[in-house]
Write a protein that holds these residues in place. Structure first.
Motif, mmCIF file in Angstrom:
data_model
loop_
_atom_site.group_PDB
_atom_site.id
_atom_site.type_symbol
_atom_site.label_atom_id
_atom_site.label_comp_id
_atom_site.label_asym_id
_atom_site.label_seq_id
_atom_site.Cartn_x
_atom_site.Cartn_y
_atom_site.Cartn_z
ATOM 1 N N ASP A 2 -28.915 57.711 -6.368
ATOM 2 C CA ASP A 2 -27.509 57.698 -5.755
ATOM 3 C C ASP A 2 -26.595 58.333 -6.901
ATOM 4 O O ASP A 2 -26.505 57.777 -7.875
ATOM 5 C CB ASP A 2 -27.092 56.398 -5.299
ATOM 6 N N ARG A 4 -22.714 59.318 -7.927
ATOM 7 C CA ARG A 4 -21.246 59.240 -7.640
ATOM 8 C C ARG A 4 -20.438 59.663 -8.917
ATOM 9 O O ARG A 4 -20.665 59.485 -9.977
ATOM 10 C CB ARG A 4 -21.073 57.880 -7.154
ATOM 11 N N ALA A 14 -25.735 58.856 -12.019
ATOM 12 C CA ALA A 14 -26.769 58.641 -11.390
ATOM 13 C C ALA A 14 -27.585 57.636 -11.368
ATOM 14 O O ALA A 14 -27.939 56.825 -12.477
ATOM 15 C CB ALA A 14 -27.671 59.807 -11.774
#
Length: 100
Positions: A2, A4, A14
């Motif tokens: 993931d 962001r 990450a």
């Protein structure tokens, strides 16, 4: 994985399956994002995580209409290798990286 933006810490993150975090640190200035450091945990090096992180960060810069200043050597190398993102370079960096 993931990925962001964490604006409070001024970094893209990450989040990896084992709980480790890779980061691309930045500073903002008017109209620019200055990438200062990219780091991937040693046990995850060579997995393409830094490239995915920088691709995400550059997509974000494009969406926000920010010029990129790649002080981080990894970001500079990524931008040299990937022609599709070179238009994001701040003008002085186009010259420094040989794209003037």
């Amino acid at each position: 994985m993931d990925i962001r933006d964490n604006p409070q810490k001024q970094r893209f993150e990450a989040l990896l399956a084992d709980g480790a975090v890779a980061v691309a640190e930045y500073r903002l200035s008017p109209g620019k994002i200055i990438f200062t450091h990219t780091e991937v945990p040693p046990e995850h090096e060579g997995e393409g995580i830094a490239s995915a992180l920088i691709r995400f960060a550059l997509d974000s810069a494009r969406a926000r209409e920010l010029e990129v200043v790649p002080l981080c050597p990894f970001v500079a190398a990524y931008m040299k290798k990937h022609a599709e993102v070179r238009d994001l370079l701040a003008p002085e960096w186009r010259f420094k990286l040989g794209f003037a």
